[in-house]
Enzyme design. Structure first.
Site, PDB file in Angstrom:
ATOM      1  CB  ALA A   1     -15.063 -35.936  19.268  1.00  0.00           C
ATOM      2  CE  LYS A   2     -20.044 -29.777  22.505  1.00  0.00           C
ATOM      3  NZ  LYS A   2     -20.932 -29.571  23.798  1.00  0.00           N
ATOM      4  CG  LEU A   3     -13.538 -31.366  25.871  1.00  0.00           C
ATOM      5  CD1 LEU A   3     -12.399 -31.748  26.923  1.00  0.00           C
ATOM      6  CD2 LEU A   3     -14.360 -30.185  26.666  1.00  0.00           C
TER       7      LEU A   3
END
Length: 289
Positions: A171-173
């Site tokens: 999700a962060k990427l």
């Protein structure tokens, strides 16, 4: 719970300062010990090694620069996993590959403790304003234990992505891809406006007051209009590191990312031209050239 913190870069030190307002003692470790001195004056306790810190704490929060640095402090006889108290929790705030999170969870399980993924959205100024967003995943029971620490760390919101530790990392990427592509697109738009005889500040004010009124466009847009991009809130070399992770994950997931590859190329060009230690907004200089 006794808490420890590893990684005192620009963002890490702001988060550690937030924690010290609520939780003392806070045990800290940084490879460059001098960076911890301002925290000592506020009540932190310096540890001389990762092993010492991990053995002292129930929860260890880390935010280091990349996958290799995270593996270095986590694995092996001197690392977090081997020395953390039984049932202890390692909360990783770094931006890393999902596969790295999965492999480190296995290492922790072998030692009878837990690994939680908790990368964050926000620059140092957002940390100081306590407006961070945490993207978390991992064991539910362990996550419930550390949620109060994430709030104390400056979390305005905690977004849960399930029990697979890879999910929060992915999700962060995905999120950072949108940030980096937005920065480069705004840099090009500003240049086009300027070269077309439009006042770029007036044009950007119109956009950020209407269709593009989010924090990314407002914050980075204002920074792109300025000359000079130091000190770096989010350095261009770290932005390139994230772009490389994004493309690596796209290959692992078999997801086509033609825009992502172009963003990666622009960041590579900017680093090659000497802007690596400048803020990510200095990508505009590479585009201009």
């Amino acid at each position: 719970m006794q808490a420890g913190f590893i990684g005192l870069g620009n963002l890490g030190i702001a988060i550690a300062e937030n924690l010290l307002m609520h939780r003392q003692p806070l045990y800290v470790y940084n490879r460059t010990a001098a960076k911890a001195q301002p925290l000592v004056e506020k009540g932190a306790v310096i540890c001389t090694s990762v092993k010492e810190l991990a053995a002292t704490c129930d929860v260890v929060i880390s935010i280091v620069s990349d996958d290799a640095a995270l593996r270095h402090i986590t694995e092996g006889p001197e690392g977090i996993a081997a020395n953390l108290k039984a049932g202890g929790i390692h909360v990783c705030m770094s931006t890393i590959l999902p596969a790295t999170a999965t492999s480190l969870e296995i290492v922790h399980q072998q030692h009878g403790n837990h690994y939680i993924t908790a990368p964050l959205m926000g620059r140092p100024d957002a940390a100081r304003a306590r407006k961070l967003n945490f993207l978390v995943s991992g064991d539910n029971a362990a996550l419930e234990q550390v949620k109060p620490l994430l709030t104390e760390a400056g979390g305005a919101a905690i977004w849960e992505f399930g029990e697979a530790v890879s999910a929060g990392a992915a999700a962060k990427l995905c999120s950072n891809f949108l940030v980096l592509s937005s920065v480069t697109a705004m840099a090009e738009g500003i240049q086009l406006a300027r070269q077309s005889g439009i006042d770029p500040a007036q044009w950007l004010q119109m956009l950020t007051s209407t269709l593009f009124s989010g924090p990314v466009h407002q914050g980075y847009g204002a920074a792109l209009l300025k000359e000079g991009h130091q000190p770096a809130g989010f350095s261009l070399k770290l932005a390139l590191k994230d772009a490389n992770l994004i493309i690596a994950q796209s290959q692992n997931a078999h997801a086509a990312m033609p825009v992502g590859k172009q963003v990666q190329t622009l960041l590579q060009q900017a680093v090659a031209e000497g802007f690596g230690d400048y803020d990510v907004t200095s990508v505009k200089d590479a585009i201009r050239d």
